[in-house]
Design a protein around this motif. Sequence first.
Motif, short mmCIF file in Angstrom:
data_model
loop_
_atom_site.label_atom_id
_atom_site.label_comp_id
_atom_site.label_asym_id
_atom_site.label_seq_id
_atom_site.Cartn_x
_atom_site.Cartn_y
_atom_site.Cartn_z
N MET A 143 0.84 -1.17 0.00
CA MET A 143 0.00 0.00 0.00
C MET A 143 0.89 1.23 0.00
N ARG A 144 0.38 2.29 -0.61
CA ARG A 144 1.14 3.55 -0.71
C ARG A 144 0.19 4.71 -0.38
N ILE A 145 0.69 5.66 0.42
CA ILE A 145 -0.08 6.85 0.79
C ILE A 145 0.21 7.94 -0.23
N HIS A 146 -0.84 8.54 -0.76
CA HIS A 146 -0.71 9.66 -1.69
C HIS A 146 -1.34 10.90 -1.07
N VAL A 147 -0.69 12.04 -1.26
CA VAL A 147 -1.17 13.31 -0.74
C VAL A 147 -1.38 14.28 -1.89
N ASP A 148 -2.56 14.88 -1.95
CA ASP A 148 -2.82 15.95 -2.90
C ASP A 148 -2.40 17.25 -2.21
N ARG A 149 -1.21 17.72 -2.52
CA ARG A 149 -0.65 18.90 -1.85
C ARG A 149 -1.45 20.17 -2.11
N ASP A 150 -2.15 20.22 -3.23
CA ASP A 150 -2.98 21.39 -3.53
C ASP A 150 -4.22 21.43 -2.66
N THR A 151 -4.65 20.28 -2.18
CA THR A 151 -5.87 20.18 -1.38
C THR A 151 -5.58 20.20 0.12
N CYS A 152 -4.47 19.63 0.53
CA CYS A 152 -4.14 19.50 1.95
C CYS A 152 -4.06 20.88 2.62
N GLU A 153 -4.73 21.01 3.76
CA GLU A 153 -4.73 22.25 4.53
C GLU A 153 -3.95 22.12 5.83
N GLY A 154 -3.33 20.98 6.07
CA GLY A 154 -2.54 20.78 7.27
C GLY A 154 -3.35 20.80 8.55
N LEU A 155 -4.56 20.28 8.50
CA LEU A 155 -5.46 20.31 9.66
C LEU A 155 -5.06 19.32 10.74
N GLY A 156 -4.35 18.26 10.37
CA GLY A 156 -3.78 17.35 11.36
C GLY A 156 -4.65 16.20 11.81
N MET A 157 -5.78 15.98 11.18
CA MET A 157 -6.61 14.84 11.57
C MET A 157 -5.86 13.54 11.34
N CYS A 158 -5.14 13.45 10.24
CA CYS A 158 -4.37 12.24 9.95
C CYS A 158 -3.30 12.01 11.02
N GLU A 159 -2.63 13.07 11.42
CA GLU A 159 -1.60 12.95 12.45
C GLU A 159 -2.20 12.48 13.78
N SER A 160 -3.36 12.99 14.11
CA SER A 160 -3.98 12.59 15.38
C SER A 160 -4.41 11.13 15.36
N MET A 161 -4.70 10.60 14.18
CA MET A 161 -5.14 9.21 14.05
C MET A 161 -3.97 8.24 13.88
N ALA A 162 -2.87 8.72 13.28
CA ALA A 162 -1.74 7.83 12.99
C ALA A 162 -0.44 8.64 12.97
N HIS A 163 -0.02 9.08 14.14
CA HIS A 163 1.16 9.95 14.24
C HIS A 163 2.45 9.26 13.80
N GLU A 164 2.43 7.95 13.69
CA GLU A 164 3.62 7.23 13.22
C GLU A 164 3.84 7.43 11.72
N PHE A 165 2.79 7.87 11.02
CA PHE A 165 2.85 7.96 9.56
C PHE A 165 2.67 9.38 9.03
N PHE A 166 2.08 10.26 9.84
CA PHE A 166 1.79 11.63 9.40
C PHE A 166 2.28 12.62 10.45
N GLU A 167 2.78 13.76 9.97
CA GLU A 167 3.23 14.82 10.89
C GLU A 167 2.94 16.17 10.25
#
Length: 63
Positions: A1-25
Amino acid sequence: MRIHVDRDTCEGLGMCESMAHEFFEVDDDDVMHVLDEQPGEEHRPQVAAAVSSCPVLALTLEG
């Protein structure tokens, strides 16, 4: 599996980090960084939950 980020859409809100801080910062400038773009399959439930939690739908999983 591979994580893809749409940098134009991402607002850095941090929900991903709060759910999986080992993978997102989110840094001090509200820029999200993927710490491991290809996590092991054993992490799928946690990573998928974090991807699904993105309020702006900037994250997707491939594979």
